[in-house]
Design a protein around this motif. Structure first.
Motif, PDB file in Angstrom:
ATOM      1  N   ALA A 131     -13.133 -14.693  -8.497  1.00 11.41           N
ATOM      2  CA  ALA A 131     -12.110 -15.712  -8.749  1.00 11.41           C
ATOM      3  C   ALA A 131     -11.094 -15.266  -9.780  1.00 11.41           C
ATOM      4  O   ALA A 131     -10.115 -15.983 -10.036  1.00 11.41           O
ATOM      5  CB  ALA A 131     -12.769 -17.012  -9.209  1.00 11.41           C
ATOM      6  N   GLY A 132     -11.300 -14.100 -10.369  1.00  8.02           N
ATOM      7  CA  GLY A 132     -10.344 -13.571 -11.334  1.00  8.02           C
ATOM      8  C   GLY A 132     -10.644 -13.922 -12.767  1.00  8.02           C
ATOM      9  O   GLY A 132      -9.759 -13.806 -13.633  1.00  8.02           O
ATOM     10  N   TYR A 133     -11.892 -14.317 -13.075  1.00  4.62           N
ATOM     11  CA  TYR A 133     -12.274 -14.690 -14.436  1.00  4.62           C
ATOM     12  C   TYR A 133     -13.279 -13.670 -14.984  1.00  4.62           C
ATOM     13  O   TYR A 133     -13.965 -12.977 -14.234  1.00  4.62           O
ATOM     14  CB  TYR A 133     -12.876 -16.092 -14.464  1.00  4.62           C
ATOM     15  CG  TYR A 133     -11.891 -17.174 -14.076  1.00  4.62           C
ATOM     16  CD1 TYR A 133     -11.008 -17.692 -15.009  1.00  4.62           C
ATOM     17  CD2 TYR A 133     -11.841 -17.658 -12.769  1.00  4.62           C
ATOM     18  CE1 TYR A 133     -10.097 -18.683 -14.652  1.00  4.62           C
ATOM     19  CE2 TYR A 133     -10.937 -18.634 -12.406  1.00  4.62           C
ATOM     20  CZ  TYR A 133     -10.062 -19.142 -13.354  1.00  4.62           C
ATOM     21  OH  TYR A 133      -9.155 -20.105 -13.002  1.00  4.62           O
ATOM     22  N   GLU A 134     -13.332 -13.626 -16.312  1.00  2.98           N
ATOM     23  CA  GLU A 134     -14.249 -12.710 -16.967  1.00  2.98           C
ATOM     24  C   GLU A 134     -15.693 -13.174 -16.751  1.00  2.98           C
ATOM     25  O   GLU A 134     -15.977 -14.378 -16.777  1.00  2.98           O
ATOM     26  CB  GLU A 134     -13.962 -12.643 -18.478  1.00  2.98           C
ATOM     27  CG  GLU A 134     -12.624 -12.002 -18.827  1.00  2.98           C
ATOM     28  CD  GLU A 134     -12.595 -10.517 -18.529  1.00  2.98           C
ATOM     29  OE1 GLU A 134     -13.680  -9.883 -18.571  1.00  2.98           O
ATOM     30  OE2 GLU A 134     -11.518 -10.000 -18.226  1.00  2.98           O
ATOM     31  N   PRO A 135     -16.619 -12.244 -16.516  1.00  5.71           N
ATOM     32  CA  PRO A 135     -18.032 -12.636 -16.397  1.00  5.71           C
ATOM     33  C   PRO A 135     -18.569 -13.145 -17.735  1.00  5.71           C
ATOM     34  O   PRO A 135     -18.094 -12.757 -18.801  1.00  5.71           O
ATOM     35  CB  PRO A 135     -18.721 -11.344 -15.964  1.00  5.71           C
ATOM     36  CG  PRO A 135     -17.811 -10.250 -16.428  1.00  5.71           C
ATOM     37  CD  PRO A 135     -16.420 -10.794 -16.339  1.00  5.71           C
ATOM     38  N   ILE A 136     -19.550 -14.043 -17.663  1.00  5.17           N
ATOM     39  CA  ILE A 136     -20.165 -14.601 -18.875  1.00  5.17           C
ATOM     40  C   ILE A 136     -21.292 -13.676 -19.305  1.00  5.17           C
ATOM     41  O   ILE A 136     -22.242 -13.421 -18.547  1.00  5.17           O
ATOM     42  CB  ILE A 136     -20.697 -16.017 -18.597  1.00  5.17           C
ATOM     43  CG1 ILE A 136     -19.543 -16.937 -18.182  1.00  5.17           C
ATOM     44  CG2 ILE A 136     -21.401 -16.570 -19.824  1.00  5.17           C
ATOM     45  CD1 ILE A 136     -19.992 -18.337 -17.801  1.00  5.17           C
ATOM     46  N   LEU A 164      -0.662  -2.932  -6.868  1.00  3.49           N
ATOM     47  CA  LEU A 164       0.181  -3.787  -6.036  1.00  3.49           C
ATOM     48  C   LEU A 164      -0.614  -4.481  -4.937  1.00  3.49           C
ATOM     49  O   LEU A 164      -0.154  -5.462  -4.365  1.00  3.49           O
ATOM     50  CB  LEU A 164       1.304  -2.950  -5.394  1.00  3.49           C
ATOM     51  CG  LEU A 164       2.315  -2.330  -6.355  1.00  3.49           C
ATOM     52  CD1 LEU A 164       3.309  -1.467  -5.585  1.00  3.49           C
ATOM     53  CD2 LEU A 164       3.054  -3.403  -7.140  1.00  3.49           C
ATOM     54  N   ASN A 165      -1.802  -3.939  -4.638  1.00  3.72           N
ATOM     55  CA  ASN A 165      -2.642  -4.532  -3.597  1.00  3.72           C
ATOM     56  C   ASN A 165      -3.575  -5.609  -4.125  1.00  3.72           C
ATOM     57  O   ASN A 165      -4.373  -6.168  -3.367  1.00  3.72           O
ATOM     58  CB  ASN A 165      -3.483  -3.445  -2.919  1.00  3.72           C
ATOM     59  CG  ASN A 165      -2.622  -2.446  -2.175  1.00  3.72           C
ATOM     60  OD1 ASN A 165      -1.729  -2.829  -1.443  1.00  3.72           O
ATOM     61  ND2 ASN A 165      -2.894  -1.167  -2.374  1.00  3.72           N
ATOM     62  N   GLU A 166      -3.503  -5.895  -5.430  1.00  2.54           N
ATOM     63  CA  GLU A 166      -4.399  -6.891  -6.015  1.00  2.54           C
ATOM     64  C   GLU A 166      -4.144  -8.264  -5.408  1.00  2.54           C
ATOM     65  O   GLU A 166      -2.998  -8.670  -5.184  1.00  2.54           O
ATOM     66  CB  GLU A 166      -4.200  -6.948  -7.529  1.00  2.54           C
ATOM     67  CG  GLU A 166      -5.180  -7.857  -8.237  1.00  2.54           C
ATOM     68  CD  GLU A 166      -4.978  -7.848  -9.739  1.00  2.54           C
ATOM     69  OE1 GLU A 166      -5.764  -8.516 -10.439  1.00  2.54           O
ATOM     70  OE2 GLU A 166      -4.037  -7.185 -10.208  1.00  2.54           O
ATOM     71  N   SER A 167      -5.199  -8.964  -5.137  1.00  2.00           N
ATOM     72  CA  SER A 167      -5.086 -10.292  -4.517  1.00  2.00           C
ATOM     73  C   SER A 167      -4.413 -11.278  -5.460  1.00  2.00           C
ATOM     74  O   SER A 167      -4.526 -11.178  -6.690  1.00  2.00           O
ATOM     75  CB  SER A 167      -6.480 -10.816  -4.144  1.00  2.00           C
ATOM     76  OG  SER A 167      -7.132  -9.938  -3.255  1.00  2.00           O
ATOM     77  N   ALA A 188       0.834  -1.204   0.000  1.00  2.00           N
ATOM     78  CA  ALA A 188       0.000   0.000   0.000  1.00  2.00           C
ATOM     79  C   ALA A 188       0.868   1.253   0.000  1.00  2.00           C
ATOM     80  O   ALA A 188       0.548   2.245  -0.666  1.00  2.00           O
ATOM     81  CB  ALA A 188      -0.923  -0.006   1.210  1.00  2.00           C
ATOM     82  N   ARG A 189       1.974   1.217   0.735  1.00  2.00           N
ATOM     83  CA  ARG A 189       2.892   2.370   0.773  1.00  2.00           C
ATOM     84  C   ARG A 189       3.506   2.635  -0.596  1.00  2.00           C
ATOM     85  O   ARG A 189       3.597   3.765  -1.061  1.00  2.00           O
ATOM     86  CB  ARG A 189       3.981   2.092   1.816  1.00  2.00           C
ATOM     87  CG  ARG A 189       4.895   3.299   2.090  1.00  2.00           C
ATOM     88  CD  ARG A 189       6.281   3.027   1.524  1.00  2.00           C
ATOM     89  NE  ARG A 189       7.289   3.904   2.095  1.00  2.00           N
ATOM     90  CZ  ARG A 189       7.605   5.085   1.608  1.00  2.00           C
ATOM     91  NH1 ARG A 189       6.948   5.569   0.565  1.00  2.00           N
ATOM     92  NH2 ARG A 189       8.553   5.834   2.151  1.00  2.00           N
ATOM     93  N   CYS A 190       3.917   1.557  -1.287  1.00  2.00           N
ATOM     94  CA  CYS A 190       4.513   1.713  -2.619  1.00  2.00           C
ATOM     95  C   CYS A 190       3.470   2.131  -3.650  1.00  2.00           C
ATOM     96  O   CYS A 190       3.765   2.938  -4.545  1.00  2.00           O
ATOM     97  CB  CYS A 190       5.179   0.399  -3.048  1.00  2.00           C
ATOM     98  SG  CYS A 190       6.632  -0.040  -2.056  1.00  2.00           S
ATOM     99  N   GLN A 191       2.253   1.600  -3.533  1.00  2.00           N
ATOM    100  CA  GLN A 191       1.188   1.998  -4.453  1.00  2.00           C
ATOM    101  C   GLN A 191       0.854   3.471  -4.279  1.00  2.00           C
ATOM    102  O   GLN A 191       0.642   4.203  -5.260  1.00  2.00           O
ATOM    103  CB  GLN A 191      -0.060   1.144  -4.212  1.00  2.00           C
ATOM    104  CG  GLN A 191      -1.179   1.348  -5.219  1.00  2.00           C
ATOM    105  CD  GLN A 191      -0.822   0.838  -6.609  1.00  2.00           C
ATOM    106  OE1 GLN A 191       0.026  -0.049  -6.747  1.00  2.00           O
ATOM    107  NE2 GLN A 191      -1.451   1.388  -7.629  1.00  2.00           N
TER     108      GLN A 191
END
Length: 446
Positions: free
Chosen positions: A429-434, A390-393, A350-353
């Motif tokens: 979950a990191g996937y594109e919606p249908i 940078l904070n992305e899971s 978070a500090r770097c972002q």
């Protein structure tokens, strides 16, 4: 004749000792006249602690080059902030569905990895020395001190430390928009043979990161006193271990010992007896199975008291860590407690972002505007500097979140409607919606 020589030597030593004493007294008096630090009761406290009143570039550079903590603070911050390069896009916000514009395509040969590598190197040197410079080599075949021809391309970049480039002259017209800004820079280049050569450089060819004003505060400056203390702790404890390992010996003779008789046994004079003892000590320290026999004397090693350096080291580590706003565990690479380490990593990300968005983005915009004014980049109404998050899971964290959402849905379905729909879980979950009309994941497209 020898007496006169001895008198001259004694006189020289006396003068030299007095000069050292006078220097120390003069420094202490100067500290009393010009108080240092926040202890108003003891105005010479900083002098007594061994802390410098004024720091110059060489102090900060040496702390970075020879001090592990300063090196770690600068490099870890740079490596995280520049773990990926920024993108300069046309418009206000990034839209992944939006196609690349003609302006963005035209900048691919200008805003290259070579530029961002030079920018990150200048950013690192700025953290060390308050400011740094990027010298831009334009393809205009002009001298360094001449203004740039508009619309020229860029050949390469040279990054300069703060001690190599300094303002030479300033705009003095109060009515000028550039009032107070440098009209020329003085750059000292190091030649391949080790020599130095000074060039006058036009401001068109210089881009500065950081603050070159006299009242600027460097990244390492607030924690410099703590670094000084840490050096004393490390050096002092190391010296104590060295003295114990050297096994210096103390020989305590009985008062009845006749040194004239003892010297005659070695075949030397009394004055040369000490040299014989030193030879015996060297033999003992050199060998493993060596015997030292004495008569009427007791031999004991001189052992230095070695205090535990951990408490004072940790206190100063915390002070320096807070000064650079980097968790101590990350600074020293200590990953003991899993939960604490995870929280420290989140904080550091978070500090770097924040530094990316609040500081680096503005400087990247200034560079793009500079190249736009020089005609290297085509002007547009609006552009934006964007970074990845940078904070992305991580993918594992995303799948865990999707699993929790599915469990919540299962429990909610037994009593009513589900809380989340399928697309919300897919997005988590990191996937594109249908989209409507798209085949389901287990179906083959027609």
């Amino acid at each position: 004749m020898s007496d006169k020589i001895q008198m001259a030597v004694n006189h020289a030593l006396h003068l030299r000792a007095n000069s050292y004493q006078n220097d120390a007294v003069a420094a202490a008096r100067a500290a009393l006249i010009n108080p240092m630090g926040m202890d108003h009761k003891r105005s010479s406290a900083w002098y007594e602690y061994g802390w410098k009143e004024q720091l110059d570039f060489s102090d900060l550079y040496n702390a970075y080059r020879r001090g592990g903590l300063a090196f770690s603070a600068v490099n870890k911050l740079i490596s995280r902030c520049w773990s990926s390069f920024p993108q300069v896009i046309e418009g206000e916000e990034q839209d992944e569905s939006k196609k690349e514009t003609a302006w963005e395509k035209s900048n691919k040969t200008i805003l290259t990895k070579k530029l961002w590598k030079a920018f990150s190197e200048a950013d690192k040197r700025r953290l060390v020395g308050r400011y740094a410079a990027i010298l831009i080599h334009f393809r205009d075949s002009k001298k360094w001190h001449e203004p740039v021809d508009k619309g020229r391309g860029i050949a390469k970049f040279t990054v300069a430390w703060a001690n190599c480039i300094k303002p030479k002259s300033y705009e003095s017209d109060l009515n000028s928009e550039a009032y107070g800004e440098p009209t020329a820079w003085s750059y000292t280049a190091t030649l391949p043979n080790g020599g130095k050569k000074v060039f006058d450089v036009h401001p068109d060819r210089v881009f500065i990161l950081g603050d070159y004003t006299l009242d600027a505060i460097g990244f390492l400056e607030p924690g410099y006193n703590a670094l000084t203390n840490i050096e004393k702790v490390e050096g002092g404890s190391g010296e104590s271990f060295l003295k114990n390992a050297a096994r210096q010996l103390n020989i305590n003779f009985d008062r009845e010992i006749d040194f004239n008789h003892l010297a005659s046994l070695y075949g030397v004079s009394v004055e040369e007896l000490q040299d014989k003892f030193n030879e015996v000590a060297k033999e003992i320290n050199r060998g493993n199975d060596v015997l030292m026999s004495t008569q009427g004397a007791t031999v004991t090693p001189l052992v230095a008291n070695t205090p535990d350096p951990t408490p004072p080291y940790d206190i100063n580590l915390q002070t320096f860590s807070s000064s650079v706003d980097i968790p101590g565990r990350i600074l020293v690479g200590n990953q003991q407690a899993e939960r604490s380490s995870t929280e420290d990593n989140k904080y550091f990300n978070a500090r770097c972002q924040s530094r990316r968005e609040m500081e680096l983005s503005g400087e990247v915009e200034e560079l793009v505007e500079k190249l736009t004014n020089l005609g290297t980049i085509k002007p547009i109404s609006e552009f934006t500097v964007v970074w990845d998050d940078l904070n992305e899971s991580t993918q594992v964290e995303k799948l865990e979140q999707a699993e929790k959402m599915s469990v919540i849905n299962d429990k909610a379905t037994s009593t009513g409607a589900p809380i989340f729909d399928d697309n919300e879980i897919r997005t988590a979950a990191g996937y594109e919606p249908i989209k409507e009309g798209d085949p389901l994941p287990d179906e083959e497209p027609d």
